[in-house]
Design a protein around this motif. Structure first.
Motif, PDB file in Angstrom:
ATOM      1  N   ASN A   1       2.635   8.677  -8.070  1.00 41.62           N
ATOM      2  CA  ASN A   1       1.353   8.491  -7.393  1.00 41.62           C
ATOM      3  C   ASN A   1       1.382   7.149  -6.643  1.00 41.62           C
ATOM      4  O   ASN A   1       0.962   6.119  -7.161  1.00 41.62           O
ATOM      5  CB  ASN A   1       0.256   8.506  -8.483  1.00 41.62           C
ATOM      6  CG  ASN A   1      -1.130   8.601  -7.905  1.00 41.62           C
ATOM      7  OD1 ASN A   1      -1.285   8.858  -6.707  1.00 41.62           O
ATOM      8  ND2 ASN A   1      -2.137   8.389  -8.738  1.00 41.62           N
ATOM      9  N   TRP A   2       1.902   7.174  -5.388  1.00 43.28           N
ATOM     10  CA  TRP A   2       2.191   5.930  -4.672  1.00 43.28           C
ATOM     11  C   TRP A   2       1.174   5.621  -3.567  1.00 43.28           C
ATOM     12  O   TRP A   2       0.621   6.540  -2.958  1.00 43.28           O
ATOM     13  CB  TRP A   2       3.574   6.007  -4.020  1.00 43.28           C
ATOM     14  CG  TRP A   2       4.704   6.134  -4.990  1.00 43.28           C
ATOM     15  CD1 TRP A   2       5.459   7.244  -5.222  1.00 43.28           C
ATOM     16  CD2 TRP A   2       5.202   5.130  -5.876  1.00 43.28           C
ATOM     17  NE1 TRP A   2       6.407   7.001  -6.195  1.00 43.28           N
ATOM     18  CE2 TRP A   2       6.268   5.704  -6.614  1.00 43.28           C
ATOM     19  CE3 TRP A   2       4.850   3.804  -6.145  1.00 43.28           C
ATOM     20  CZ2 TRP A   2       6.988   4.995  -7.580  1.00 43.28           C
ATOM     21  CZ3 TRP A   2       5.567   3.112  -7.107  1.00 43.28           C
ATOM     22  CH2 TRP A   2       6.621   3.693  -7.815  1.00 43.28           C
ATOM     23  N   THR A   3       0.975   4.332  -3.316  1.00 39.93           N
ATOM     24  CA  THR A   3       0.180   3.903  -2.146  1.00 39.93           C
ATOM     25  C   THR A   3       1.076   4.020  -0.898  1.00 39.93           C
ATOM     26  O   THR A   3       2.262   4.340  -1.022  1.00 39.93           O
ATOM     27  CB  THR A   3      -0.226   2.410  -2.262  1.00 39.93           C
ATOM     28  OG1 THR A   3       0.978   1.631  -2.315  1.00 39.93           O
ATOM     29  CG2 THR A   3      -1.091   2.141  -3.475  1.00 39.93           C
TER      30      THR A   3
ATOM     31  N   THR B   1       4.870   8.152 -13.092  1.00 41.01           N
ATOM     32  CA  THR B   1       4.282   9.059 -12.094  1.00 41.01           C
ATOM     33  C   THR B   1       4.811   8.748 -10.689  1.00 41.01           C
ATOM     34  O   THR B   1       5.444   7.721 -10.449  1.00 41.01           O
ATOM     35  CB  THR B   1       2.743   8.931 -12.071  1.00 41.01           C
ATOM     36  OG1 THR B   1       2.412   7.628 -11.560  1.00 41.01           O
ATOM     37  CG2 THR B   1       2.142   9.115 -13.446  1.00 41.01           C
TER      38      THR B   1
ATOM     39  N   LYS C   1      10.767  12.432  -5.461  1.00 45.96           N
ATOM     40  CA  LYS C   1       9.918  12.206  -6.654  1.00 45.96           C
ATOM     41  C   LYS C   1      10.432  11.000  -7.462  1.00 45.96           C
ATOM     42  O   LYS C   1      10.689  11.095  -8.667  1.00 45.96           O
ATOM     43  CB  LYS C   1       9.883  13.461  -7.537  1.00 45.96           C
ATOM     44  CG  LYS C   1       9.311  14.681  -6.826  1.00 45.96           C
ATOM     45  CD  LYS C   1       8.909  15.755  -7.812  1.00 45.96           C
ATOM     46  CE  LYS C   1       8.134  16.892  -7.225  1.00 45.96           C
ATOM     47  NZ  LYS C   1       8.378  17.306  -5.865  1.00 45.96           N
TER      48      LYS C   1
ATOM     49  N   GLU D   1       8.660  10.093  -1.980  1.00 44.69           N
ATOM     50  CA  GLU D   1       7.928  11.267  -2.489  1.00 44.69           C
ATOM     51  C   GLU D   1       8.821  12.516  -2.530  1.00 44.69           C
ATOM     52  O   GLU D   1       8.762  13.294  -3.477  1.00 44.69           O
ATOM     53  CB  GLU D   1       6.684  11.507  -1.623  1.00 44.69           C
ATOM     54  CG  GLU D   1       5.629  10.448  -1.921  1.00 44.69           C
ATOM     55  CD  GLU D   1       4.346  10.592  -1.116  1.00 44.69           C
ATOM     56  OE1 GLU D   1       3.338  10.025  -1.545  1.00 44.69           O
ATOM     57  OE2 GLU D   1       4.383  11.249  -0.056  1.00 44.69           O
TER      58      GLU D   1
ATOM     59  N   ASN E   1       2.352   1.523  -7.396  1.00 44.50           N
ATOM     60  CA  ASN E   1       2.049   2.751  -8.125  1.00 44.50           C
ATOM     61  C   ASN E   1       0.582   2.705  -8.513  1.00 44.50           C
ATOM     62  O   ASN E   1       0.117   1.737  -9.136  1.00 44.50           O
ATOM     63  CB  ASN E   1       2.947   2.859  -9.369  1.00 44.50           C
ATOM     64  CG  ASN E   1       2.719   4.164 -10.097  1.00 44.50           C
ATOM     65  OD1 ASN E   1       1.864   4.264 -10.964  1.00 44.50           O
ATOM     66  ND2 ASN E   1       3.474   5.180  -9.702  1.00 44.50           N
ATOM     67  N   LYS E   2      -0.171   3.739  -8.133  1.00 42.70           N
ATOM     68  CA  LYS E   2      -1.628   3.697  -8.328  1.00 42.70           C
ATOM     69  C   LYS E   2      -2.003   3.778  -9.802  1.00 42.70           C
ATOM     70  O   LYS E   2      -3.078   3.343 -10.196  1.00 42.70           O
ATOM     71  CB  LYS E   2      -2.273   4.866  -7.578  1.00 42.70           C
ATOM     72  CG  LYS E   2      -2.235   4.713  -6.060  1.00 42.70           C
ATOM     73  CD  LYS E   2      -3.017   5.843  -5.416  1.00 42.70           C
ATOM     74  CE  LYS E   2      -2.717   5.951  -3.940  1.00 42.70           C
ATOM     75  NZ  LYS E   2      -3.105   7.234  -3.374  1.00 42.70           N
ATOM     76  N   ASP E   3      -1.144   4.352 -10.639  1.00 39.70           N
ATOM     77  CA  ASP E   3      -1.485   4.485 -12.064  1.00 39.70           C
ATOM     78  C   ASP E   3      -1.170   3.211 -12.841  1.00 39.70           C
ATOM     79  O   ASP E   3      -2.006   2.703 -13.575  1.00 39.70           O
ATOM     80  CB  ASP E   3      -0.730   5.679 -12.662  1.00 39.70           C
ATOM     81  CG  ASP E   3      -1.130   6.964 -11.949  1.00 39.70           C
ATOM     82  OD1 ASP E   3      -2.338   7.122 -11.663  1.00 39.70           O
ATOM     83  OD2 ASP E   3      -0.239   7.775 -11.642  1.00 39.70           O
TER      84      ASP E   3
END
Ligand code: GAP
Length: 481
Positions: free
Chosen positions: A160-162, A158, A150, A147, A94-96
Motif C-alpha cells: 500500500n504505497w504513496t 503490504t 508487489k 506495484e 508505505n501507508k500502513d
C-alpha cells in the motif's frame, strides 16, 4: 548474485565498539541515527588514512595544492551548484507502516531477495528497469514497477504505497538570530563547492597553471533518509575530494588518467586487486558528463567507495553566472581565456575506514603443537595505516625491565605511534594487540639486560625472533613504506 556476510559485518561493528574504534554518537542517550564517534584507535586509523590520501594527492603531485574551506557557505552557492533543485532522492512511503524508503533501496532489496530465492532473472530485470526509470526521472514509472512486482514493506508486509516523491538531502539552519528566509544556510553536502568558489584565489596565490588540482578534506552532511549499515551511509561524514582543472576538450584523457591514478592508490595500500572493480554510472548527476565508481567487495556486498566524475565546466560556469564574477583562466599556451573543465575524485573517509577495517578483520582458529585449540581475532591492517605500530611489553613490572621498555618508546615515538603495556600475561597482551591491529610487539625480558636484544613478534605470522634494540625503529619504519 549479491554475496553478503551479515554475521561478519555485525562482528566487525561489535569489535569496533569494544576496542575503541567507533561508538554510536551520544550513546548514553541511545545514540543518534546514522551518526558515529571515533574512539582512540578509530581516530588514529582515520588520521592515517587521511594523511595517506593527503600526501598522495598533494605531496606526490607537483600540480595539486590543498585548502581547508568553511562548512558554511553563502546560500547562493547551493542554488548555483544545483543542489537546491536537484540534490534529492526519490522516496516512497508505505501507508500502513508509515515507513519511508529510498526507492532504489526498496527495489534493490527486493532484487536481493529474488536472487537469494534463485530468481536471478527477475532480480536483474527489476534492477535494469529501475536504472532506466531513474535515468529518465520517471517517478510514476518507478511506482508502477514497485506495484507490478508487489514489492512489500519490510514492516507492514503490504504493498500500500504513496506516490514516489523527491526529498532534498541538504540540512539547513539559520544564520544570525532572525528566522527570515534570507538567513537560511545549508550544511555543505559536499566539500567540492568550497574548492570551486576558491578557484581563482588558489590559482592566483599559488601561481598554478592549468592543468592543476585543489584538494580538500572535510565534513559533509546529508539527510540520508535511509541511513543504515553502520558508517557506510552516515548523516555527518568526511570527504576527501580533489578538483582537477583542465583545458576544455581534454576531459576524456584526464578522466582515464584519474581513474587509473586513484585505483593505484588503493592498491598501493595493500588491498587486493580482485576485491576492487569499476562501475560506470548510467544515471549521471546533474553536473557530470561521465562518472565511475570504484567499488570494493565489503562484507555487505560490492559497494561504492570512491567516485571519479567528469564535471565539465558546470560548476564554474554556474558560479560565474550566479555571482556575476568571472571565473576564467588565461591559457598562455593557446592565448585564450576559458572556463576550465573539471575532473573530480571524491572518496568518503569513513567509507575508506570501513573498507580498511572490514578487510583487516579476521577470526582465526588453529591447533597448537600440544593438540589444544587456540583462536584469536586479529585486525590485519596494512602497517602504514595501523593505529599503533609498536607495542612495548616488559615481561615483568620489576628488575628494571619497564625502564628499558620506556627508553625504547622514547626513542621511537617521534617516528610512529608506540604503546606501553605491562598488565596481564604476555599471551593476553599479544591477543589485545592483535585485536587492535598492532603489527609489532616487542617483549623486554631479562636477557635484554645482558645483550640489549628483545623478542619481536609479528602480528600476521605470530612468528617471534630475537633482534637488537638498535634495529627496532628501522624494522618498523620499513614496514610502513
Ligand atoms: N562531490 C561529489 C560527491 O559528493 P558522491 O558520490 O555523492 O559525490 C562521494 O560522494 C563519496 O562520498 C562516495 O563515494 C562515498 O565514499 C562518500 N559518501 C557519500 N555519501 C555518504 C554518506 N552518506 N556517508 C558516508 N560516506 C558518503
Amino acid at each position: 548474485m549479491v554475496v553478503t556476510d551479515q554475521n561478519k559485518f555485525q562482528a566487525i561493528i561489535s569489535h569496533a565498539k569494544e576496542y575503541g574504534f567507533v561508538f554510536p554518537s551520544s550513546e548514553i542517550y541511545d545514540g543518534l541515527s546514522a551518526v558515529y564517534d571515533y574512539g582512540p584507535w578509530g581516530s588514529e586509523l582515520k588520521k592515517n588514512i587521511r594523511d595517506s590520501w593527503w600526501s598522495e594527492m598533494t605531496r606526490m603531485h607537483d600540480n595539486i595544492v590543498g585548502i581547508d574551506s568553511a562548512i558554511f557557505m553563502h546560500p547562493t552557492t547551493w542554488k548555483a551548484s544545483g543542489h537546491v533543485d536537484n540534490f534529492s532522492d526519490p522516496m516512497i512511503d508505505n501507508k500502513d507502516s508509515k515507513k519511508r524508503y529510498r526507492v532504489d533501496h526498496l527495489i534493490e532489496g527486493f532484487a536481493d531477495e529474488q536472487a537469494k530465492a534463485g530468481k536471478q532473472e527477475v532480480a536483474e530485470h527489476v534492477v535494469a528497469e529501475m536504472d532506466k526509470l531513474l535515468a529518465a526521472n520517471d517517478l510514476a514509472g518507478l511506482k508502477m514497477l514497485i506495484e507490478e512486482y508487489k514489492m512489500p514493506c519490510q514492516v507492514s508486509g503490504t504493498v500500500n504505497w504513496t506516490d514516489v516523491r523527491q526529498f532534498n538531502l541538504m540540512f539547513s539552519t539559520q544564520l544570525g538570530s532572525l528566522a527570515e528566509e534570507s538567513d537560511q544556510i545549508y550544511l555543505r553536502p559536499e566539500t567540492a563547492q568550497g574548492i570551486f568558489v576558491n578557484f581563482l584565489n588558489v590559482q592566483k596565490t599559488a601561481r598554478m597553471k592549468i592543468p592543476f588540482g585543489i584538494a580538500q578534506v572535510g565534513k559533509a552532511f546529508r539527510n540520508e533518509i535511509v541511513a543504515r549499515q553502520f558508517i557506510f551511509r552516515m548523516r555527518e561524514f568526511e570527504q576527501m575530494e580533489m578538483q582537477f582543472f583542465i583545458r576544455p576538450g581534454s576531459q576524456k584523457e584526464w578522466y582515464a588518467y584519474w581513474k587509473e591514478e586513484r585505483m593505484k592508490w588503493h592498491l598501493s595500500l595493500g588491498f587486493p586487486k580482485d576485491m576492487y572493480r569499476f562501475h560506470d554510472h548510467t544515471k549521471l548527476a546533474h553536473y557530470a558528463d561521465a562518472a565511475v565508481d570504484i567499488e570494493f567487495q565489503f562484507p555487505i556486498g560490492w559497494k561504492e567507495v570512491e567516485g571519479i566524475h567528469s564535471r565539465t565546466d558546470f560548476d564554474l560556469s554556474s558560479h560565474q553566472q550566479f555571482s556575476g564574477k568571472k571565473l576564467q583562466y588565461f591559457d598562455p599556451e593557446i592565448n585564450q581565456n576559458y572556463v576550465p573543465y573539471v575532473i573530480e575524485t571524491s572518496i568518503g573517509l569513513d567509507r575508506m575506514f570501513l573498507l580498511t577495517l572490514s578487510h583487516a578483520y579476521a577470526e582465526e582458529k588453529w591447533t597448537k603443537e600440544d593438540g589444544s585449540e587456540d583462536s584469536r581475532t586479529v585486525l590485519r591492517f596494512p602497517a602504514k595505516l595501523a593505529p599503533i605500530k609498536l607495542a612495548v611489553l616488559p615481561l615483568t613490572k620489576k628488575d628494571g625491565l619497564p625502564e628499558i621498555a620506556r627508553d625504547i618508546i622514547k626513542d621511537c615515538r617521534q617516528d610512529f605511534y608506540c604503546f606501553y603495556e605491562e598488565k596481564d600475561s604476555i599471551g593476553k597482551r599479544y591477543r589485545r594487540m592483535d585485536a587492535l591491529g598492532t603489527p609489532f610487539c616487542v617483549t623486554v625480558d631479562h636477557q635484554t639486560k645482558e645483550d640489549s636484544t628483545v623478542t619481536i613478534r609479528h602480528r600476521d605470522s605470530m612468528q617471534q625472533e630475537r633482534v637488537p634494540i638498535a634495529s627496532i625503529k628501522e624494522l618498523v619504519r620499513a614496514s610502513m613504506k
